[in-house]
Design a protein around this motif. Structure first.
Motif, short mmCIF file in Angstrom:
data_model
loop_
_atom_site.label_atom_id
_atom_site.label_comp_id
_atom_site.label_asym_id
_atom_site.label_seq_id
_atom_site.Cartn_x
_atom_site.Cartn_y
_atom_site.Cartn_z
N LEU A 196 45.28 42.31 47.09
CA LEU A 196 44.27 42.83 46.17
C LEU A 196 44.88 43.34 44.87
CD1 LEU A 196 41.86 44.90 48.48
CD2 LEU A 196 41.79 42.48 47.90
N VAL A 197 44.14 43.14 43.79
CA VAL A 197 44.49 43.70 42.48
C VAL A 197 43.28 44.49 42.01
CG1 VAL A 197 45.10 43.20 40.09
CG2 VAL A 197 46.05 41.80 41.93
N GLU A 198 43.48 45.75 41.65
CA GLU A 198 42.35 46.60 41.30
C GLU A 198 42.33 47.00 39.83
OE1 GLU A 198 41.00 49.54 44.05
OE2 GLU A 198 42.60 49.08 45.47
N GLY A 199 41.12 47.04 39.28
CA GLY A 199 40.92 47.49 37.90
C GLY A 199 40.87 46.34 36.91
N ASN A 200 39.86 46.35 36.03
CA ASN A 200 39.67 45.25 35.06
C ASN A 200 40.90 45.02 34.19
OD1 ASN A 200 37.13 44.85 36.01
ND2 ASN A 200 36.07 45.86 34.32
N LYS A 201 41.58 46.09 33.81
CA LYS A 201 42.74 45.95 32.92
C LYS A 201 43.83 45.08 33.54
CE LYS A 201 45.87 48.61 30.00
NZ LYS A 201 46.33 49.97 29.59
N ILE A 202 44.17 45.37 34.80
CA ILE A 202 45.21 44.58 35.47
C ILE A 202 44.68 43.20 35.85
CG2 ILE A 202 46.87 44.50 37.38
CD1 ILE A 202 46.85 47.50 37.50
N ILE A 203 43.41 43.14 36.26
CA ILE A 203 42.82 41.84 36.61
C ILE A 203 42.87 40.88 35.43
CG2 ILE A 203 40.63 40.70 37.20
CD1 ILE A 203 40.03 43.14 39.03
N CYS A 204 42.64 41.38 34.23
CA CYS A 204 42.69 40.52 33.04
C CYS A 204 44.09 39.93 32.82
CB CYS A 204 42.25 41.29 31.80
SG CYS A 204 40.45 41.56 31.77
N GLU A 205 45.12 40.62 33.31
CA GLU A 205 46.49 40.09 33.22
C GLU A 205 46.64 38.83 34.09
OE1 GLU A 205 48.98 41.32 31.39
OE2 GLU A 205 48.66 43.47 31.11
N LEU A 206 45.86 38.77 35.16
CA LEU A 206 45.93 37.63 36.08
C LEU A 206 45.50 36.33 35.41
CD1 LEU A 206 44.27 39.24 39.25
CD2 LEU A 206 46.72 38.88 38.89
N PHE A 207 44.58 36.43 34.45
CA PHE A 207 44.00 35.23 33.84
C PHE A 207 45.04 34.41 33.09
CE2 PHE A 207 39.88 37.91 33.50
CZ PHE A 207 39.62 37.71 34.84
N ASN A 208 46.12 35.05 32.63
CA ASN A 208 47.17 34.34 31.89
C ASN A 208 48.42 34.12 32.74
OD1 ASN A 208 45.65 34.33 29.43
ND2 ASN A 208 46.13 36.51 29.22
N SER A 209 48.25 34.19 34.06
CA SER A 209 49.39 34.04 34.97
C SER A 209 49.18 32.84 35.89
CB SER A 209 49.56 35.31 35.81
OG SER A 209 48.58 35.36 36.83
N ASN A 210 50.17 32.60 36.75
CA ASN A 210 50.07 31.51 37.72
C ASN A 210 49.44 31.95 39.04
OD1 ASN A 210 51.35 29.65 36.01
ND2 ASN A 210 53.37 30.41 36.61
N ILE A 211 49.05 33.22 39.11
CA ILE A 211 48.46 33.74 40.35
C ILE A 211 47.04 33.21 40.51
CG2 ILE A 211 47.65 35.85 41.49
CD1 ILE A 211 50.13 37.22 40.20
N LYS A 212 46.76 32.70 41.70
CA LYS A 212 45.44 32.12 41.96
C LYS A 212 44.50 33.19 42.52
CE LYS A 212 47.28 27.50 42.75
NZ LYS A 212 47.53 26.42 43.74
N ILE A 213 43.34 33.29 41.89
CA ILE A 213 42.34 34.28 42.30
C ILE A 213 41.31 33.61 43.20
CG2 ILE A 213 40.59 35.91 41.51
CD1 ILE A 213 42.09 35.97 38.80
N LYS A 214 41.07 34.18 44.36
CA LYS A 214 40.06 33.65 45.27
C LYS A 214 38.66 34.04 44.79
CE LYS A 214 38.48 33.66 50.06
NZ LYS A 214 38.43 34.43 51.31
#
Length: 241
Positions: free
Chosen positions: A26-44
């Motif tokens: 899990l990743v919590e909080g919009n600020k950190i979640i937005c970092e995921l969008f520019n990464s190779n991490i796949k969001i379910k």
């Protein structure tokens, strides 16, 4: 509405064995979640109390209630959204000119801070002993403030790795060379040991150089520095050379 089974699965992801079982974290909080969008991490999927703030057409965003958020959050004060992500493959890339090597770091806050420091100084890879705290621990993820998306963290047998690496293995020691006059090798593995016990003897045997941070206080009574604080001081000095 989240099912009881879904809530139970998400709640279990605070433990490594269940993160591995379900291949999720899990990743919590919009600020950190937005970092995921520019990464190779796949969001379910993303679970949010305010889906409009995360308007994504490529990722499922499910509206949940504040009460549901409290049930699945690992934070004392839950933050707006939770992203359910797939674990990334643990891949070691070629050795970098400056790498951090962690021998038995146990505190999630320390690992998170060290990852954040690595990101700040442009260090792309951290090599960890197999018993170092899991990078996907919720407290580690939170402490990185998104930096985990930009730093490759690899778990391996340190003795095997340090025996084969071409980088110079450098560790900290009270009797080591003064960090402020230390001549930096071209390729470095900066090894940081366990919070209470330091480096294991088998790791220490593979050191080629030792450095120390001199104390300037009049009393000279402070025994040691927190490992993440020491890492910040050493990196700041190494990058100033």
């Amino acid at each position: 509405m989240l099912t009881a089974h879904t809530i139970k699965v998400l709640q279990s992801l605070d433990k490594k064995k269940f993160r591995q079982k379900y291949n999720l974290f899990l990743v919590e909080g919009n600020k950190i979640i937005c970092e995921l969008f520019n990464s190779n991490i796949k969001i379910k999927e993303i679970l949010s109390t305010d889906p409009q703030k995360l308007d994504r057409t490529d990722i499922p965003v499910t509206h949940i209630s504040e009460n549901e958020l409290k049930k699945i959050s690992f934070l004392k004060t839950p933050k707006d959204s939770v992203a359910v992500c797939f674990l990334a493959e643990d891949e070691k890339t070629e050795d970098k000119n400056i790498q951090l090597v962690l021998d038995g770091i146990q505190d999630p806050g320390n690992l998170g801070t060290i990852i954040r420091l690595a990101d700040w100084f442009g260090i792309e890879q951290i090599i960890c002993s197999e018993d170092t705290v899991d990078v996907y621990n919720p407290k580690v993820i939170q402490a990185t403030m998104g930096s985990f998306t930009r730093v490759n963290v690899v778990y391996t047998n340190l003795v095997e790795y340090l025996s084969a690496t071409e980088n110079v293995n450098i560790g900290t020691d009270m009797e080591g060379e003064n960090i402020y006059t230390f001549e930096k090798p071209e390729k470095i593995n900066l090894i940081l040991g366990n919070e209470g016990n330091g480096m294991r003897p088998e790791t220490e045997k593979l050191l080629q150089k030792s450095i120390s941070i001199p104390r300037f206080g009049k009393s000279q009574s402070t025994e040691s520095l927190n490992v993440s604080m020491a890492a910040g001081i050493i990196l700041g000095q190494l990058f100033s050379k």
